[in-house]
Design an enzyme around this catalytic site. Structure first.
Site, mmCIF file in Angstrom:
data_model
loop_
_atom_site.group_PDB
_atom_site.id
_atom_site.type_symbol
_atom_site.label_atom_id
_atom_site.label_comp_id
_atom_site.label_asym_id
_atom_site.label_seq_id
_atom_site.Cartn_x
_atom_site.Cartn_y
_atom_site.Cartn_z
ATOM 1 N N HIS A 137 0.899 -1.077 0.184
ATOM 2 C CA HIS A 137 -0.100 -0.082 0.083
ATOM 3 C C HIS A 137 1.250 1.294 0.471
ATOM 4 C CE1 HIS A 137 -3.068 2.888 1.519
ATOM 5 N NE2 HIS A 137 -3.734 2.358 1.723
ATOM 6 N N ASP A 214 2.811 -4.650 7.939
ATOM 7 C CA ASP A 214 2.040 -3.584 7.983
ATOM 8 C C ASP A 214 0.867 -4.290 8.182
ATOM 9 O OD1 ASP A 214 0.103 -2.615 7.355
ATOM 10 O OD2 ASP A 214 1.055 -1.585 4.942
ATOM 11 N N GLN A 217 -4.563 -5.528 7.329
ATOM 12 C CA GLN A 217 -6.029 -5.967 5.922
ATOM 13 C C GLN A 217 -5.810 -7.340 7.219
ATOM 14 O OE1 GLN A 217 -7.516 -5.620 4.301
ATOM 15 N NE2 GLN A 217 -7.491 -3.445 3.419
ATOM 16 N N LYS A 240 -10.680 -0.587 9.927
ATOM 17 C CA LYS A 240 -10.836 -2.030 9.498
ATOM 18 C C LYS A 240 -11.326 -3.015 10.103
ATOM 19 C CE LYS A 240 -7.185 -0.210 5.954
ATOM 20 N NZ LYS A 240 -8.085 0.309 5.094
HETATM 21 N N1 PLP Z 1 -1.685 -0.632 4.672
HETATM 22 C C1 PLP Z 1 -2.702 -1.791 4.029
HETATM 23 C C2 PLP Z 1 -2.758 -3.182 3.139
HETATM 24 C C3 PLP Z 1 -3.837 -1.081 3.629
HETATM 25 O O1 PLP Z 1 -4.778 -1.883 2.811
HETATM 26 C C4 PLP Z 1 -4.084 0.301 4.193
HETATM 27 C C5 PLP Z 1 -5.345 0.954 3.899
HETATM 28 O O2 PLP Z 1 -6.369 0.904 3.607
HETATM 29 C C6 PLP Z 1 -3.312 0.926 4.960
HETATM 30 C C7 PLP Z 1 -2.264 0.574 5.222
HETATM 31 C C8 PLP Z 1 -3.978 2.074 5.289
HETATM 32 O O3 PLP Z 1 -3.838 2.542 6.668
HETATM 33 P P1 PLP Z 1 -5.075 3.473 7.019
HETATM 34 O O4 PLP Z 1 -5.376 4.706 5.578
HETATM 35 O O5 PLP Z 1 -6.099 3.325 8.202
HETATM 36 O O6 PLP Z 1 -3.537 4.453 7.864
#
Ligand code: PLP
Length: 420
Positions: A137, A214, A217, A240
């Site tokens: 991401h 990370d 998900q 999430k």
């Molecule tokens: N990492 C992954 C794999 C994600 O799917 C997301 C959000 O879609 C994030 C990081 C970022 O999360 P946030 O926007 O809640 O900080």
């Protein structure tokens, strides 16, 4: 009880998730959109909230709200206790050794930025390397890019194959004595791929690197144990995982957190301040400058209680069933290509429809009451790998049912008819 014993017992229990009861816990699911029952297939972007979470936040504001840590009065003590209980709850959810290893942040994005800006700026020098993967991401790309630019370090990227899996030899080949940190996702938001986190962590640490995972998900779907995974940092977002927006957690191994300089300066993160010198508080307070999202943390704890209130294996089995069912049904549709067909996947069905832009698919599905996400999913390198500008992403949660997938499939058929 050791986790392997527990896993064995859960497998034997064979418990089944009562999806109808679960759905009654989520008030937003009962509504109609464009006159059709809502089929919410966008939980990877943000999940709906159970009544228990909404109520916990309401109770905080109605009954014991006050600022934390600073007051001697009763309400301040109560809110401080609830906030710190939430930290302990997150520690238990992640399998951390101590609540001192849990820093409340705004979400996964801020957790990664915190590590890049504190651990990274103090530990990464010119010529060093940061290793990520092609499936990250943007939140797990850009903070490292910024760090590398500032420090004169090199960002290295482990490629994925055409199923959307990190190629182990390529990951291994990019690890070396200059690798200071390897940062990779547990589950890809664009592809659904589950990475072999334990193996990747062991490989990176054997090369002398620190590891950040990370978990944005993964947290909503898996029972987590950061000590078993062996990683040094783990981040996830509350929203999430059925919790409120605006809060999340960073797990960091205490020995590392203790060596890290602060992230932001301000109240709460100090031991003493004079104009000549400030002494910083120990972690986690060192990294929580200013008034935190008090009710958010309390809501997050309620969300984790909610998840753990169900048999975690039953949730996993239910979501696996939906994923298998959806994969088979969508695969049978002519003119549809699934993007991301890894052997180990979780909760994500990403696809493109021949000759139809993803945004048009999303709009037509919305008219059917079906909520999906369309676009690059903040993973443009993944789109580039598969040579598509965007995908349609249906993502699954514990409250979804097979009939919602049937409606998705019927909706995609309709899209094909409209664009025939
Ligand atoms: N990492 C992954 C794999 C994600 O799917 C997301 C959000 O879609 C994030 C990081 C970022 O999360 P946030 O926007 O809640 O900080």
């Amino acid at each position: 009880m050791v986790s392997t014993e527990k896993a064995a017992i859960d497998r034997q229990s064979g418990a089944v998730l009562d999806v109808e009861a679960v759905r009654r816990d989520f008030p937003a699911l009962a509504q109609k959109i464009h006159g059709r029952p809502l089929a919410y297939l966008d939980s990877a972007a943000s999940a709906q909230k159970p009544e228990a979470v909404i109520a916990a936040q309401g109770r905080c504001y109605r009954e014991y709200y006050s600022n934390v840590h600073r007051g001697v009065h009763t309400l301040s003590q109560r809110s401080t206790e609830a906030y710190e209980r939430a930290r302990a709850r997150v520690a238990r959810f992640l399998g951390a050794a101590s609540e001192r290893e849990i820093v409340f942040v705004r979400g996964a994005t801020e957790g990664i930025n915190l590590v890049a800006q504190t651990w990274g700026r103090s530990q990464v020098s010119a010529g060093d390397e940061v290793l990520i993967t092609e499936m990250e991401h943007h939140s797990n790309i850009v903070p490292w890019q910024m760090l590398c630019e500032e420090r004169g370090a090199r960002l290295r990227v482990a490629p994925i194959d055409d199923q959307g899996q990190v190629i182990p030899e390529e990951f291994q080949r990019r690890l070396g004595e200059r690798t200071r940190i390897a940062a990779f996702t547990h589950v890809s938001n664009a592809l659904g791929t589950i990475n072999p986190v334990r193996e990747m962590t062991a490989a990176a640490q054997a090369a002398g690197a620190v590891v950040l995972v990370d978990g944005a998900q993964a947290a909503p779907h898996f029972q987590l144990d950061v000590q078993e995974l062996g990683c040094d940092f783990y981040v996830f977002s509350s929203h999430k995982a059925y919790g409120p927006t605006g809060v999340g957690a960073l797990y960091g191994r205490l020995a590392l957190l203790e060596k890290m300089p602060p992230y932001q300066g301000g109240g709460e993160m100090i031991r003493s301040v004079t104009f000549e010198k400030t002494e910083y508080a120990p972690p986690p307070a060192r990294f929580e400058a200013g008034t935190p999202d008090i009710a958010g943390a309390i809501g997050l704890a309620a969300a984790l209680d909610y998840i753990d209130g169900h048999d975690r294996r039953a949730i996993q089995r239910h979501e696996e069933d939906l994923l298998r069912y959806g994969t088979e049904a969508l695969s049978r549709l002519p003119g549809l290509r699934l993007i991301g067909t890894a052997a180990h996947k979780a909760a994500v069905l990403s696809f493109v429809v021949d000759g139809v832009h993803a945004h048009d698919v999303g709009t037509i599905l919305d008219l059917e009451g079906i909520a999906v996400r369309v676009g690059h999913h903040c993973a443009q390198p993944v789109m580039r790998h598969f040579r598509v500008p965007a995908t349609v992403r249906a993502s699954l949660a514990l409250y979804n049912r097979r009939d919602e997938i049937d409606r998705l499939v019927a909706g995609v058929r309709k899209v094909r008819e409209v664009f025939a």
